[in-house]
Design a protein around this motif. Structure first.
Motif, PDB file in Angstrom:
ATOM      1  N   GLY A 297       0.791  -1.218   0.000  1.00  0.00           N
ATOM      2  CA  GLY A 297       0.000   0.000   0.000  1.00  0.00           C
ATOM      3  C   GLY A 297       0.825   1.271   0.000  1.00  0.00           C
ATOM      4  O   GLY A 297       0.296   2.371   0.249  1.00  0.00           O
ATOM      5  N   ALA A 298       2.100   1.162  -0.300  1.00  0.00           N
ATOM      6  CA  ALA A 298       2.988   2.329  -0.280  1.00  0.00           C
ATOM      7  C   ALA A 298       2.670   3.304  -1.403  1.00  0.00           C
ATOM      8  O   ALA A 298       2.169   2.921  -2.453  1.00  0.00           O
ATOM      9  N   VAL A 299       2.971   4.566  -1.156  1.00  0.00           N
ATOM     10  CA  VAL A 299       2.800   5.617  -2.159  1.00  0.00           C
ATOM     11  C   VAL A 299       4.121   6.369  -2.285  1.00  0.00           C
ATOM     12  O   VAL A 299       4.779   6.663  -1.278  1.00  0.00           O
ATOM     13  N   VAL A 300       4.522   6.662  -3.513  1.00  0.00           N
ATOM     14  CA  VAL A 300       5.780   7.358  -3.770  1.00  0.00           C
ATOM     15  C   VAL A 300       5.467   8.771  -4.247  1.00  0.00           C
ATOM     16  O   VAL A 300       4.676   8.964  -5.175  1.00  0.00           O
ATOM     17  N   VAL A 301       6.077   9.762  -3.608  1.00  0.00           N
ATOM     18  CA  VAL A 301       5.843  11.163  -3.973  1.00  0.00           C
ATOM     19  C   VAL A 301       7.176  11.877  -4.149  1.00  0.00           C
ATOM     20  O   VAL A 301       8.212  11.460  -3.609  1.00  0.00           O
TER      21      VAL A 301
ATOM     22  N   ASP B  17      -4.293  10.539  -1.178  1.00  0.00           N
ATOM     23  CA  ASP B  17      -4.346  11.999  -1.296  1.00  0.00           C
ATOM     24  C   ASP B  17      -2.918  12.498  -1.489  1.00  0.00           C
ATOM     25  O   ASP B  17      -2.195  12.758  -0.523  1.00  0.00           O
ATOM     26  N   ARG B  18      -2.513  12.616  -2.745  1.00  0.00           N
ATOM     27  CA  ARG B  18      -1.123  12.957  -3.043  1.00  0.00           C
ATOM     28  C   ARG B  18      -0.794  14.397  -2.677  1.00  0.00           C
ATOM     29  O   ARG B  18       0.369  14.724  -2.423  1.00  0.00           O
ATOM     30  N   VAL B  19      -1.795  15.274  -2.655  1.00  0.00           N
ATOM     31  CA  VAL B  19      -1.551  16.650  -2.213  1.00  0.00           C
ATOM     32  C   VAL B  19      -1.157  16.659  -0.745  1.00  0.00           C
ATOM     33  O   VAL B  19      -0.174  17.291  -0.330  1.00  0.00           O
ATOM     34  N   ALA B  20      -1.895  15.914   0.082  1.00  0.00           N
ATOM     35  CA  ALA B  20      -1.566  15.824   1.514  1.00  0.00           C
ATOM     36  C   ALA B  20      -0.244  15.095   1.722  1.00  0.00           C
ATOM     37  O   ALA B  20       0.538  15.456   2.609  1.00  0.00           O
TER      38      ALA B  20
ATOM     39  N   LEU C  23      -8.295  10.071  -0.221  1.00  0.00           N
ATOM     40  CA  LEU C  23      -9.456  10.819  -0.659  1.00  0.00           C
ATOM     41  C   LEU C  23     -10.705   9.974  -0.420  1.00  0.00           C
ATOM     42  O   LEU C  23     -10.627   8.768  -0.200  1.00  0.00           O
ATOM     43  N   ALA C  24     -11.867  10.606  -0.474  1.00  0.00           N
ATOM     44  CA  ALA C  24     -13.110   9.863  -0.297  1.00  0.00           C
ATOM     45  C   ALA C  24     -13.296   8.803  -1.368  1.00  0.00           C
ATOM     46  O   ALA C  24     -13.989   7.807  -1.163  1.00  0.00           O
ATOM     47  N   SER C  25     -12.661   8.996  -2.528  1.00  0.00           N
ATOM     48  CA  SER C  25     -12.763   8.032  -3.623  1.00  0.00           C
ATOM     49  C   SER C  25     -11.978   6.766  -3.369  1.00  0.00           C
ATOM     50  O   SER C  25     -12.102   5.791  -4.103  1.00  0.00           O
ATOM     51  N   GLY C  26     -11.129   6.777  -2.316  1.00  0.00           N
ATOM     52  CA  GLY C  26     -10.301   5.619  -2.029  1.00  0.00           C
ATOM     53  C   GLY C  26      -8.909   5.715  -2.607  1.00  0.00           C
ATOM     54  O   GLY C  26      -8.088   4.826  -2.417  1.00  0.00           O
TER      55      GLY C  26
END
Length: 380
Positions: A306-310, A371-374, A365-368
């Motif tokens: 579930g990782a996210v890269v920014v 939230d890349r902005v946050a 986000l609510a869409s699931g």
């Protein structure tokens, strides 16, 4: 045609509005738009206006016709079958809207998961669905985002028999909204879930490519590396924004209207492979690095599904990336070394993330979607 705003957090209110907008002569409905931001009238044939800021923070009001929505619903039924649907996503987003439209087109009342999503709530909603009609089994379907699928799989792995029964009861589970990590797909298959990966957006009335194969009537082409889509499921455009509409939708010399997705991909004439966003690229040390490709490599590491890269600024290289992840793996002392090694093996040294940031929960986000902005605002 009159446009009526509905409470997008109230699934039954959205369903009532869609029943009139899609099946009857009711007004078009607006989902997700703040009061006073949209006109009172929309072009004839409009059924739904879906307003979402997406993961970039820029608000878009996508106008979808009755024809586009119903064509998409019928094409889905042709591809995966007809039956009863469970709404487990927010009703105001296109994936949720389409679950409701498919139910209406099929003449069936959708089951609705009320409240926050959890494995327990999911299993309870599934248990309440009708399993037969006049003694004939009714196939069931639902649509999830990867984070929801992971929540249910975590419960299954923890021994939750109700969650396991719920997951395997569906004829097909559509999974979209973002790329499905291979490790998560493997876990779903091992649990007996029948997963269909979908690709699409609000501008295409939701998913229009299933497991890489376009739905009937949907066209695909690659122009300058960008995935472009055509067909009867395309939105009419962005309400009140002709400049953005003209930039996103173009008509070729043959009169075919194409939507420019902003995604990069490959098309072999039958199957589409999306490789990432054209705008999710950093320049690190003078080299272009796709953060989508980095993210895929990171998600192949156990514990980082579930990782996210920014992207983050970097004094030496100009730009770099960091991995944001929840869970024990992200807090392990060798977390950064593990993901850097995995990315180097897949993409080379220049693509290695700078660090792993452990969080209690990835902001969503609510869409699931993440939230890349946050995420970009988190301290490095």
């Amino acid at each position: 045609m009159r446009l009526e705003r509905v409470d997008a957090t109230d699934a039954r209110a959205v369903l009532r509005g869609l029943r009139g907008a899609v099946l009857g002569a009711g007004p078009a409905i607006a989902c997700g738009a703040p009061a006073g931001t949209l006109p009172d009238e929309v072009p004839a044939g409009t059924a739904v206006v879906v307003t979402t800021s997406g993961s970039t923070g820029y608000p878009k009001s996508v106008a979808l016709s009755r024809s586009a929505l119903t064509t998409s619903a019928l094409a889905t039924a042709d591809r995966i079958g007809d039956g009863a649907w469970l709404l487990a996503l927010p009703a105001g987003y296109i994936a949720g809207v389409q679950v409701l439209v498919r139910s209406l087109v099929a003449g069936r009342e959708p089951a609705i998961l009320a409240g926050s999503f959890s494995a327990h709530a999911f299993a309870a909603a599934v248990a309440a669905m009708a399993s037969s009609d006049s003694g004939v089994r009714v196939p069931t379907y639902t649509s999830l985002v990867p984070a929801q699928l992971q929540t249910v799989l975590d419960a299954v792995d923890a021994g939750d028999a109700d969650a396991a029964r719920a997951l395997t009861s569906f004829e097909a589970i559509l999974v979209g909204g973002q790329a499905l990590a291979p490790a998560l797909a493997d876990r779903a298959a091992a649990a007996g879930a029948r997963i269909v990966r979908t690709y699409g957006s609000s501008e295409t009335s939701g998913g229009c490519v299933y497991d890489g194969v376009p739905l009937d009537g949907v066209g695909v082409r690659i122009a300058g590396g960008e995935v472009q889509l055509s067909g009867p499921t395309l939105a009419d455009g962005y309400l009140g924004d002709p400049v953005r509409t003209a930039a996103a939708f173009e008509v070729d010399a043959a009169g075919t209207r194409w939507y420019r997705t902003g995604d990069l991909g490959e098309w072999d004439g039958r199957r589409l492979r999306v490789t990432g966003r054209a705008d999710n690229v950093i320049v690190s040390g003078g080299v272009n690095v796709s953060l989508d490709r980095v993210e895929r490599a990171v998600r192949a590491v156990p514990g980082f599904e579930g990782a996210v890269v920014v992207a983050v600024p970097d004094e030496r290289w100009g730009e770099a990336s960091v991995v944001v992840c929840a869970g024990d793996a992200a807090r392990h002392p060798d977390a950064t070394a593990r993901v850097r090694a995995a990315v180097e093996a897949a993409l080379g040294k220049i693509a290695r993330p700078r660090a792993v940031i452990a969080v209690d929960a990835v902001p969503m986000l609510a869409s699931g979607k993440p939230d890349r902005v946050a995420l970009r605002a988190l301290p490095d």
